[in-house]
Design a protein around this motif. Structure first.
Motif, PDB file in Angstrom:
ATOM      1  N   ASN A 157       0.826  -1.210   0.000  1.00 27.10           N
ATOM      2  CA  ASN A 157       0.000   0.000   0.000  1.00 27.10           C
ATOM      3  C   ASN A 157       0.859   1.258   0.000  1.00 27.10           C
ATOM      4  O   ASN A 157       0.598   2.216  -0.741  1.00 27.10           O
TER       5      ASN A 157
ATOM      6  N   LEU B  96       2.415   1.934  -3.381  1.00 29.33           N
ATOM      7  CA  LEU B  96       1.429   2.432  -4.337  1.00 29.33           C
ATOM      8  C   LEU B  96       1.085   3.898  -4.071  1.00 29.33           C
ATOM      9  O   LEU B  96       0.993   4.713  -4.997  1.00 29.33           O
ATOM     10  N   GLU B  97       0.908   4.238  -2.821  1.00 30.04           N
ATOM     11  CA  GLU B  97       0.547   5.607  -2.463  1.00 30.04           C
ATOM     12  C   GLU B  97       1.654   6.596  -2.805  1.00 30.04           C
ATOM     13  O   GLU B  97       1.393   7.747  -3.171  1.00 30.04           O
ATOM     14  N   ARG B  98       2.914   6.149  -2.720  1.00 30.36           N
ATOM     15  CA  ARG B  98       4.025   7.032  -3.071  1.00 30.36           C
ATOM     16  C   ARG B  98       4.039   7.381  -4.547  1.00 30.36           C
ATOM     17  O   ARG B  98       4.607   8.396  -4.956  1.00 30.36           O
ATOM     18  N   THR B  99       3.416   6.541  -5.362  1.00 31.86           N
ATOM     19  CA  THR B  99       3.353   6.821  -6.802  1.00 31.86           C
ATOM     20  C   THR B  99       1.988   7.367  -7.211  1.00 31.86           C
ATOM     21  O   THR B  99       1.646   7.381  -8.393  1.00 31.86           O
ATOM     22  N   GLY B 100       1.198   7.795  -6.213  1.00 28.57           N
ATOM     23  CA  GLY B 100      -0.091   8.411  -6.508  1.00 28.57           C
ATOM     24  C   GLY B 100      -1.211   7.437  -6.783  1.00 28.57           C
ATOM     25  O   GLY B 100      -2.291   7.835  -7.244  1.00 28.57           O
ATOM     26  N   GLN B 101      -0.993   6.156  -6.498  1.00 31.24           N
ATOM     27  CA  GLN B 101      -2.026   5.147  -6.738  1.00 31.24           C
ATOM     28  C   GLN B 101      -2.783   4.846  -5.445  1.00 31.24           C
ATOM     29  O   GLN B 101      -2.288   5.079  -4.349  1.00 31.24           O
ATOM     30  N   ALA B 102      -3.967   4.318  -5.610  1.00 23.27           N
ATOM     31  CA  ALA B 102      -4.785   3.965  -4.450  1.00 23.27           C
ATOM     32  C   ALA B 102      -4.257   2.687  -3.810  1.00 23.27           C
ATOM     33  O   ALA B 102      -3.772   1.790  -4.510  1.00 23.27           O
TER      34      ALA B 102
ATOM     35  N   LEU C 148      -4.216  -1.037  -2.248  1.00 23.20           N
ATOM     36  CA  LEU C 148      -4.942  -2.229  -2.677  1.00 23.20           C
ATOM     37  C   LEU C 148      -5.590  -2.990  -1.526  1.00 23.20           C
ATOM     38  O   LEU C 148      -6.567  -3.696  -1.715  1.00 23.20           O
TER      39      LEU C 148
ATOM     40  N   ALA D 246      -1.111  -7.897  -6.749  1.00 22.59           N
ATOM     41  CA  ALA D 246      -0.498  -6.597  -7.060  1.00 22.59           C
ATOM     42  C   ALA D 246       0.451  -6.641  -8.246  1.00 22.59           C
ATOM     43  O   ALA D 246       0.965  -5.601  -8.646  1.00 22.59           O
TER      44      ALA D 246
END
Length: 328
Positions: A29, A32-38, A40, A182
């Motif tokens: 998680n 993902l958040e560091r790359t602007g994604q939500a 999982l 993922a």
């Protein structure tokens, strides 16, 4: 977002199972958040009650949720619980109906190490394959004779139910799930962060068959299991067709429809995966491995092995066998 429930059973639970599982999914998680994604995953601890659990007086943990809560989960993780297995099952029987209900409503279920005993107590493993710690093999067989135990496998994956071998091989199963949910790139990243051999799950001779038992043809599944348990012997298509009381053509059509492989391809893949495991872990030379998996024709074995793996048996041994690498 996939909801993950890590169970907190009663008794001497493996805190390493719980902490590592929670950490690996939450790190995905964060990446993902560091790359602007939500993110999982939503990971929560689920117990029978909200009373604090204590393990050997060393640690304590408090579940965030209890099974009575109105909870719809997607993945249930059962950690190892040590001690008398009959007592462990009795103390945690409150989980059984909840696990069954969640599975019937679409959740997948994971057992880590000897958590397989608690999973098997639900009846969900009846007629299925699973693995557990090799030290617990005989006890497991005695308690659950209707389960197809594969004691030397690292991972099993069948019908939305996953099991792992003993101790820290559970990390390979969690990494396997990270890859499934993922993607490969995230699994490789996780393997580097946690320093886990991402290819270790491929040591299981049959784990490469993604989805090939996720079908509803019970006759074909039984044939697959027969092949996997008897690959060292000469197996003919006619023999397998007779097991199903089918003509050869009809049997081959059903097998290909269910598994996406022809019967011969499936047998070859099982033999080659078993050969890979021997080449990785034993001192046997290539010819000895060839005979051990049921081949007698050197050219046929080498050709089939290279077709499936991309390299020769000797190249594979030199690449993946530690002793061979040290001698090189």
């Amino acid at each position: 977002m996939k909801h993950i429930s890590i169970l907190i059973p009663e008794g001497d639970i493996s805190f390493s199972n719980i902490e590592a599982t929670h950490k690996m999914f939450t790190k995905v998680n964060e990446a993902l958040e560091r790359t602007g994604q939500a993110p999982l995953f939503k990971v929560q601890l689920v117990g029978l009650t909200q009373d604090t659990r204590v393990t050997n007086g060393l640690f304590s943990i408090k579940p965030e949720l209890v099974v009575e809560d109105a909870l719809k989960t997607d993945l249930i993780i059962i950690p190892a619980v040590h001690g008398d297995m009959k007592q462990v099952i009795e103390e945690n029987k409150g989980f059984v109906s909840w696990i069954i209900s969640q599975y019937r409503n679409g959740a997948e279920v994971v057992s880590l190490c000897i958590g397989a005993f608690l999973l098997a107590s639900t009846g969900l493993l009846k007629g299925r394959s699973c693995t557990t710690h090799w030290l617990a093999v005989e006890e497991f067989k005695q308690m659950f004779p209707d389960v197809n135990l594969l004691p030397y496998k690292i991972i099993t994956d069948e019908g939305g139910i996953y099991t792992s071998g003993g101790a820290y091989s559970s990390l390979n199963l969690i990494l396997y799930l990270v890859e499934k949910f993922a993607g490969r790139n995230m699994a490789v990243r996780s393997s580097k962060i946690f320093e886990i051999d991402i290819d270790r799950n491929s040591q299981s001779p049959f784990i490469i068959f993604h989805g090939q038992k996720e079908h509803h043809d019970e006759q074909i599944r039984k044939v697959q299991e027969f092949i996997e348990q008897n690959f060292q012997n000469k197996i003919t298509v006619e023999e397998l067709a007779e097991m199903c009381f089918l003509g050869r053509r009809n049997f081959e059509r059903r097998f290909k429809k269910a598994t996406s492989n022809t019967v011969v391809e499936y047998i070859q893949r099982v033999k080659v995966e078993a050969a890979k495991l021997c080449l990785e872990t034993s001192r046997e030379n290539v010819n000895e491995v060839m005979y051990s998996v049921g081949y007698s024709d050197t050219k046929a074995f080498r050709t089939t092995f290279k077709k499936i793996t991309g390299i020769s048996p000797l190249e594979y041994r030199n690449k993946y066998n530690k002793e061979a690498m040290e001698m090189a």
